[in-house]
Design a protein around this motif. Structure first.
Motif, PDB file in Angstrom:
ATOM      1  N   GLY A   1       0.802  -1.218   0.000  1.00  0.00           N
ATOM      2  CA  GLY A   1       0.000   0.000   0.000  1.00  0.00           C
ATOM      3  C   GLY A   1       0.830   1.262   0.000  1.00  0.00           C
ATOM      4  N   HIS A   2       2.084   1.156  -0.479  1.00  0.00           N
ATOM      5  CA  HIS A   2       2.927   2.337  -0.357  1.00  0.00           C
ATOM      6  C   HIS A   2       2.504   3.482  -1.253  1.00  0.00           C
ATOM      7  N   ALA A   3       1.693   3.207  -2.263  1.00  0.00           N
ATOM      8  CA  ALA A   3       1.193   4.298  -3.104  1.00  0.00           C
ATOM      9  C   ALA A   3       0.359   5.263  -2.269  1.00  0.00           C
ATOM     10  N   ALA A   4      -0.225   4.788  -1.178  1.00  0.00           N
ATOM     11  CA  ALA A   4      -1.038   5.673  -0.339  1.00  0.00           C
ATOM     12  C   ALA A   4      -0.174   6.787   0.243  1.00  0.00           C
ATOM     13  N   TRP A   5       0.985   6.427   0.803  1.00  0.00           N
ATOM     14  CA  TRP A   5       1.830   7.458   1.429  1.00  0.00           C
ATOM     15  C   TRP A   5       2.410   8.374   0.370  1.00  0.00           C
ATOM     16  N   TYR A   6       2.733   7.789  -0.774  1.00  0.00           N
ATOM     17  CA  TYR A   6       3.221   8.546  -1.927  1.00  0.00           C
ATOM     18  C   TYR A   6       2.157   9.560  -2.351  1.00  0.00           C
TER      19      TYR A   6
ATOM     20  N   THR B   1      -2.543  -3.944   4.045  1.00  0.00           N
ATOM     21  CA  THR B   1      -1.950  -2.706   3.545  1.00  0.00           C
ATOM     22  C   THR B   1      -2.604  -2.336   2.221  1.00  0.00           C
ATOM     23  N   LEU B   2      -2.903  -3.343   1.411  1.00  0.00           N
ATOM     24  CA  LEU B   2      -3.589  -3.072   0.150  1.00  0.00           C
ATOM     25  C   LEU B   2      -4.964  -2.467   0.400  1.00  0.00           C
ATOM     26  N   ALA B   3      -5.694  -3.060   1.327  1.00  0.00           N
ATOM     27  CA  ALA B   3      -7.060  -2.594   1.573  1.00  0.00           C
ATOM     28  C   ALA B   3      -7.070  -1.187   2.178  1.00  0.00           C
ATOM     29  N   PHE B   4      -6.154  -0.908   3.101  1.00  0.00           N
ATOM     30  CA  PHE B   4      -6.109   0.436   3.689  1.00  0.00           C
ATOM     31  C   PHE B   4      -5.728   1.470   2.636  1.00  0.00           C
ATOM     32  N   ALA B   5      -4.782   1.098   1.770  1.00  0.00           N
ATOM     33  CA  ALA B   5      -4.402   2.030   0.709  1.00  0.00           C
ATOM     34  C   ALA B   5      -5.603   2.310  -0.175  1.00  0.00           C
ATOM     35  N   GLN B   6      -6.397   1.284  -0.405  1.00  0.00           N
ATOM     36  CA  GLN B   6      -7.585   1.438  -1.226  1.00  0.00           C
ATOM     37  C   GLN B   6      -8.578   2.370  -0.535  1.00  0.00           C
TER      38      GLN B   6
ATOM     39  N   SER C   1     -19.081   5.462   2.090  1.00  0.00           N
ATOM     40  CA  SER C   1     -19.562   4.090   1.973  1.00  0.00           C
ATOM     41  C   SER C   1     -18.543   3.207   1.264  1.00  0.00           C
ATOM     42  N   ALA C   2     -17.742   3.807   0.363  1.00  0.00           N
ATOM     43  CA  ALA C   2     -16.670   3.019  -0.237  1.00  0.00           C
ATOM     44  C   ALA C   2     -15.628   2.651   0.817  1.00  0.00           C
ATOM     45  N   MET C   3     -15.457   3.541   1.812  1.00  0.00           N
ATOM     46  CA  MET C   3     -14.456   3.273   2.847  1.00  0.00           C
ATOM     47  C   MET C   3     -15.003   2.357   3.938  1.00  0.00           C
ATOM     48  N   GLY C   4     -16.342   2.245   3.996  1.00  0.00           N
ATOM     49  CA  GLY C   4     -16.979   1.547   5.114  1.00  0.00           C
ATOM     50  C   GLY C   4     -16.455   0.152   5.374  1.00  0.00           C
TER      51      GLY C   4
END
Lengths: 338, 304
Positions: A73-78, A142-147, B280-283
């Motif tokens: 998920g490093h694209a999130a911090w980027y 990490t993938l899901a949080f970045a998403q 809701s996408a983040m939910g």
């Protein structure tokens, strides 16, 4: 220096590789002049992109290569780093207050540290949660949080939502004209060198030794009496800060930020750069970034559907070379790649 | 009341779709130790094959098995050519190699079918809607999806808990070296299992075809949701996948249905809609974060 332990711990001095790095630095330093000489004006912009992505890849490598934390998920911090620049610039231009204070700015000396801090903060919060898991769960989380952060910026209509934000002029520095392509290239180069030097110190420190220990056997480190969670969180945050720095530079380079910066394929590309160049090596990710970006731009010039070639290349590389480019080199020379 | 009921059914319908994907993913991970990002591609392949055959022949009854077969064959080929070589590798290699597969499959689909989404008609015999309990009218097709999904879940349970193959699967999940040592052809078992997982993903794609637009990238959207399901349920656990899928389906649907209304009470319409869409996408990710805080191993972990 008679202490045998110290002698054993001291890094082996390899004259050839030192010379190679020095040569590479000289070439990089005069690259804008070379580009002029060979009439390749696009080269400077391409090189700037590579240098910026190398910073991000090297930061990911600190967590992934040295500590074994496979963050997807490093694209999130980027992206967060990029958005800090975009949002601060936006407020600077419009004059609207941010959090009720006149905080907008276009001064690079302010925006870069703020970007580093904010992305570090994000990485700390989500890292603290993600690090409760390990292995595959960690990859997925990490993938899901970045998403999740990706969707957050998509929904952030005040800052462009899906369409992103335009940064009409690069952040400025006192006495230096950042709008000049070559100048901005040198700025990025200097920052990258500083960042790699810092990474080198981190890896060689006691902290770095703990990281390597965690990668090899977390249970052993815990048994020695080291609270591994804290070390993992610390390295995750440092790594996120580096990615944020890269994002802030990229926002300046592209003069545009959008949720695409946080897209999960971007995280995948960072990982590819690290593996391509060799995980757990200092300069590997930089080489990986260069190879991947050059490969992409070459393939894209050749066909619109370049991913149909890049995908299988990637699969072959993973299947048949261990350790990316250096593995490929060994394979080509007929050596064993164990 | 009828709206709530309808949304609940929508939640179940999304849930069973996610379950079909998550069951395959979690089984493949639980038994073979492989994390397969290209699982979403199999879903896409199922949907595209179905859409293509339906457009050519106009027959859903031909298109349905065609989609399943395409996903199954693609899955077996994928296992035979690539995934088989990844069993002994670490997760990082698996992630990157299957990431390469996604790039390949997405671009290949773009070359074959173009960027325009395909639309598939709902078959005649599943058209229309029925009254349920005198409260709510609900489309027959979606009801059929729920029925097929639940039937598959029961079938999977019987397969795993009651058959010889299921016994081998459970044994393989517990200790695959021992299963191999006892003389079971583990390679064949793996290929078979991968094919089954691929067909489940294909089934999800085939069923989703008529209610979603079939387009490149549909696989990744659902893949990441599937990851959330697997993490919430506990990796390697089919039971957990079922619980997680229903929870995610329900939370996602309910937030999308009711959040805009709630927020519109607090702020202007368009802003509220945009914010509600984002929240809701983040939910589901927040749901995942909460589950992890309470139970890091997931709701129904496979072992222990």
């Amino acid at each position: 220096m008679d202490d045998p332990l110290k002698r054993a711990m001291a890094p082996r001095k390899n004259v050839r590789s030192v010379l190679l790095v020095a040569l590479a630095l000289v070439v990089l330093a005069v690259l804008p002049q070379l580009a002029d000489m060979f009439e390749q004006p696009a080269l400077v912009s391409l090189a700037t992109r590579i240098i910026i992505l190398a910073i991000a890849a090297a930061s990911l490598n600190l967590a992934l290569g040295y500590c074994g934390l496979v963050s997807f998920g490093h694209a999130a911090w980027y992206g967060v780093g990029g958005y800090v620049v975009g949002i601060l610039y936006n407020h600077y231009v419009s004059g609207d207050p941010l959090f009720g204070l006149p905080l907008g700015t276009d001064q690079m000396l302010i925006t870069l540290p703020v970007a580093i801090l904010v992305s570090g903060l994000f990485a700390a919060v989500f890292g603290a949660l993600s690090l409760r898991t390990s292995g595959v769960q960690f990859i997925m989380i990490t993938l899901a949080f970045a998403q999740m952060i990706f969707f957050f910026f998509v929904a952030l209509k005040a800052y462009g939502g899906d369409d992103g934000l335009i940064v009409r002029r690069r952040n400025s520095l006192p006495l230096i004209d950042t709008r000049d392509g070559a100048t901005f290239y040198w700025i990025c180069l200097v920052i990258a060198i500083a960042w790699f030097a810092l990474l080198r110190r981190i890896v060689a420190s006691r902290f770095g030794a703990v990281l390597a220990g965690v990668r090899q056997s977390e249970r052993r480190m815990a048994a020695i009496g080291i609270s591994t969670y804290r070390y993992k969180l610390a390295v995750f945050v440092i790594s996120g800060m580096g990615a944020g720095l890269a994002g802030a530079l990229m926002a300046n380079h592209a003069r545009f930020v959008s949720p695409d910066m946080l897209h999960w394929t971007q995280s995948g590309e960072f990982m590819i750069m690290v593996i391509l160049g060799g995980a757990g090596t200092l300069l590997g990710p930089a080489a990986g970034a260069a190879v991947l970006i050059l490969l992409e731009s070459q393939l894209a010039a050749f066909t619109e559907h370049w991913q149909v070639i890049l995908g299988p290349l990637l699969v072959l590389m993973i299947l048949f070379t261990r350790g990316g480019l250096s593995g490929l080199w060994k394979l080509l020379r007929g050596g064993s790649n164990g | 009341m009828s709206l709530l009921m309808e949304q609940a059914l929508n939640g179940v319908q999304l849930g069973v779709t996610l379950f079909l994907l998550a069951a395959g993913l979690t089984l493949i991970f639980g038994i073979m130790g492989v994390i397969n990002l290209a699982h979403g591609s199999l879903y896409m392949i199922g949907a595209y094959a179905m859409a293509a055959v339906a457009a050519k022949t106009g027959s859903f009854l031909l298109a349905f098995p065609a989609g399943l077969a395409a996903a199954g064959i693609a899955g077996v080929l994928m296992e035979y050519l690539v995934v088989r070589r990844l069993y002994a590798r670490d997760h990082l290699d698996q992630v990157l190699a299957t990431f390469g597969l996604i790039l390949f499959f997405n671009q290949l689909t773009t070359i074959l079918f173009g960027r325009q989404p395909l639309f598939v008609e709902i078959p005649d015999f599943l058209e229309g809607s029925v009254m349920i309990g005198g409260i709510v009218r609900y489309p027959v097709y979606r009801l059929a999806m729920i029925a097929v999904g639940l039937a598959t879940a029961i079938g999977l349970y019987v397969l795993i808990a009651r058959t010889r193959l299921g016994m081998l699967i459970r044994a393989g999940a517990t200790n695959r070296e021992m299963v191999r040592a006892l003389g079971v052809d583990i390679r064949l078992l793996y290929t078979l299992l991968f094919g089954v997982g691929a067909m489940l993903a294909g089934l999800a794609g085939v069923m989703a075809g008529p209610i979603l637009s079939v387009q490149v990238g549909m696989g990744e959207q659902v893949l990441i949701l599937t990851f959330v399901v697997v993490v919430i349920g506990g990796i390697g656990s089919v039971r957990g996948a079922f619980i997680g899928a229903l929870a995610v389906g329900m939370v996602d649907t309910m937030l999308r249905a009711y959040l805009p209304g709630v927020l519109r009470q607090l702020m202007a319409g368009p802003d509220a809609d945009a914010l509600a869409a984002g929240l809701s996408a983040m939910g589901v990710y927040m749901l995942m974060a909460i589950v992890l805080l309470v139970k890091p191993q997931g709701l129904a972990p496979a072992h222990g």
